[in-house]
Enzyme design. Structure first.
Site, PDB file in Angstrom:
ATOM      1  CG  ASP A 128     -10.130 -26.702   1.138  1.00  0.00           C
ATOM      2  OD1 ASP A 128     -10.506 -26.136   0.085  1.00  0.00           O
ATOM      3  OD2 ASP A 128     -10.758 -27.640   1.677  1.00  0.00           O
ATOM      4  NE  ARG A 130     -12.580 -27.961  -1.125  1.00  0.00           N
ATOM      5  CZ  ARG A 130     -12.900 -29.161  -0.693  1.00  0.00           C
ATOM      6  NH1 ARG A 130     -13.773 -29.886  -1.356  1.00  0.00           N
ATOM      7  NH2 ARG A 130     -12.350 -29.656   0.389  1.00  0.00           N
TER       8      ARG A 130
HETATM    9  N1  GTP Z   1      -4.900 -29.710  -4.324  1.00  0.00           N
HETATM   10  C1  GTP Z   1      -5.258 -30.982  -4.314  1.00  0.00           C
HETATM   11  N2  GTP Z   1      -6.561 -31.284  -4.510  1.00  0.00           N
HETATM   12  C2  GTP Z   1      -6.914 -32.566  -4.478  1.00  0.00           C
HETATM   13  C3  GTP Z   1      -5.997 -33.612  -4.266  1.00  0.00           C
HETATM   14  N3  GTP Z   1      -6.657 -34.791  -4.298  1.00  0.00           N
HETATM   15  C4  GTP Z   1      -7.968 -34.480  -4.514  1.00  0.00           C
HETATM   16  N4  GTP Z   1      -8.110 -33.143  -4.609  1.00  0.00           N
HETATM   17  C5  GTP Z   1      -9.336 -32.368  -4.776  1.00  0.00           C
HETATM   18  O1  GTP Z   1     -10.049 -32.408  -3.573  1.00  0.00           O
HETATM   19  C6  GTP Z   1     -11.419 -32.227  -3.836  1.00  0.00           C
HETATM   20  C7  GTP Z   1     -12.178 -33.361  -3.150  1.00  0.00           C
HETATM   21  O2  GTP Z   1     -13.147 -32.811  -2.488  1.00  0.00           O
HETATM   22  P1  GTP Z   1     -14.517 -33.453  -1.985  1.00  0.00           P
HETATM   23  O3  GTP Z   1     -14.676 -34.853  -2.474  1.00  0.00           O
HETATM   24  O4  GTP Z   1     -15.591 -32.458  -2.237  1.00  0.00           O
HETATM   25  O5  GTP Z   1     -14.401 -33.496  -0.477  1.00  0.00           O
HETATM   26  P2  GTP Z   1     -13.431 -33.568   0.685  1.00  0.00           P
HETATM   27  O6  GTP Z   1     -12.878 -32.221   1.031  1.00  0.00           O
HETATM   28  O7  GTP Z   1     -12.436 -34.654   0.439  1.00  0.00           O
HETATM   29  O8  GTP Z   1     -14.414 -33.956   1.870  1.00  0.00           O
HETATM   30  P3  GTP Z   1     -15.540 -35.075   1.962  1.00  0.00           P
HETATM   31  O9  GTP Z   1     -16.838 -34.333   1.869  1.00  0.00           O
HETATM   32  O10 GTP Z   1     -15.370 -35.670   3.309  1.00  0.00           O
HETATM   33  O11 GTP Z   1     -15.307 -36.044   0.868  1.00  0.00           O
HETATM   34  C8  GTP Z   1     -11.583 -32.238  -5.350  1.00  0.00           C
HETATM   35  O12 GTP Z   1     -11.683 -30.892  -5.826  1.00  0.00           O
HETATM   36  C9  GTP Z   1     -10.275 -32.864  -5.822  1.00  0.00           C
HETATM   37  O13 GTP Z   1      -9.860 -32.439  -7.101  1.00  0.00           O
HETATM   38  C10 GTP Z   1      -4.628 -33.273  -4.066  1.00  0.00           C
HETATM   39  O14 GTP Z   1      -3.755 -34.091  -3.822  1.00  0.00           O
HETATM   40  N5  GTP Z   1      -4.313 -31.947  -4.119  1.00  0.00           N
END
Ligand code: GTP
Ligand code: ZN
EC number: 3.5.4.25
Length: 199
Positions: A128, A130
């Protein structure tokens, strides 16, 4: 120090029925065009508003892709905040910070059997990438220092507090399981330690 640049009323959600405001900012640490969507003026009307830090997901938020749960989480949040008030921080850090094209490369690897974190690592990225520093700066620009955070992700809980925001409560989202995203959600629980009940 970050401050609000523009605050504009609009209606959001399916059917454009839910009144809200969209805010832009200046002076954020990054050059990302993050926005806040505020319901019921919660930043001004509530001591500890509901807040969701939602990271951009073009495939999920816009196209309701089968691969993740982002679009459904966003819709759930809009509905909840339309009723109770709250603040969505829509953070332009696509693909957990690696960007859209890299996320699509990661999807290719996931189609070949890797999980979402292994695919990131295989491409040379951490699990991650971020940061939630801009999110904290946006809340401070709104004069909000105590929140009820909507998340299942322990990293968000830890990091927003490290950036000086107090948590009065943490509220989980529903598990939005559908054909195609079960492996993704299971990896979030087993490896990312997300608090989601899937079975
Ligand atoms: N690198 C990558 N990013 C992904 C993937 N699937 C989703 N994402 C990214 O993950 C992020 C989702 O983040 P959020 O919905 O903020 O939250 P989270 O980390 O899942 O945590 P929650 O607050 O519990 O929902 C977005 O930026 C998506 O584009 C993947 O398979 N690979
Ligand atoms: Zn997504």
């Amino acid at each position: 120090m970050a401050k609000v640049r523009a605050r504009v009323p609009l209606n959001v959600g399916v059917g454009s029925k839910i009144p809200a405001e969209i805010l832009s900012f200046e002076g954020l640490g990054s050059d990302k065009e993050h926005v806040a969507i505020i319901f019921k003026s919660a930043d001004q009307q509530q001591d500890a508003p509901l807040v969701r830090m939602h990271s951009e997901c073009l495939t999920g938020d816009v196209f309701h892709s089968s691969r993740c749960d982002c679009g459904e989480q966003l819709e759930e949040t809009i509905q909840k905040m339309g009723e109770e008030g709250g603040v969505i921080l829509y953070l332009r850090q696509e693909g957990r910070g690696i960007g859209l094209y890299n996320k699509l490369d990661a999807y290719k690897l996931q189609s070949e059997g890797m999980n979402t974190y292994e695919a990131n690592n295989h491409l040379g990225f951490p699990d991650d990438l971020r940061s939630f520093e801009d999110a904290a700066a946006m809340l401070k620009a709104l004069d909000v220092d105590t929140i009820r955070l909507i998340t299942n992700n322990p990293k968000k809980i830890r990091e927003i507090q490290e950036h000086g925001i107090e948590l009065e409560d943490v509220v989980g989202t529903q598990a939005h399981i559908k054909d195609g995203n079960e492996m993704y959600l299971k990896a979030k629980v087993s490896h990312g330690k997300h608090k989601l009940t899937i079975d």
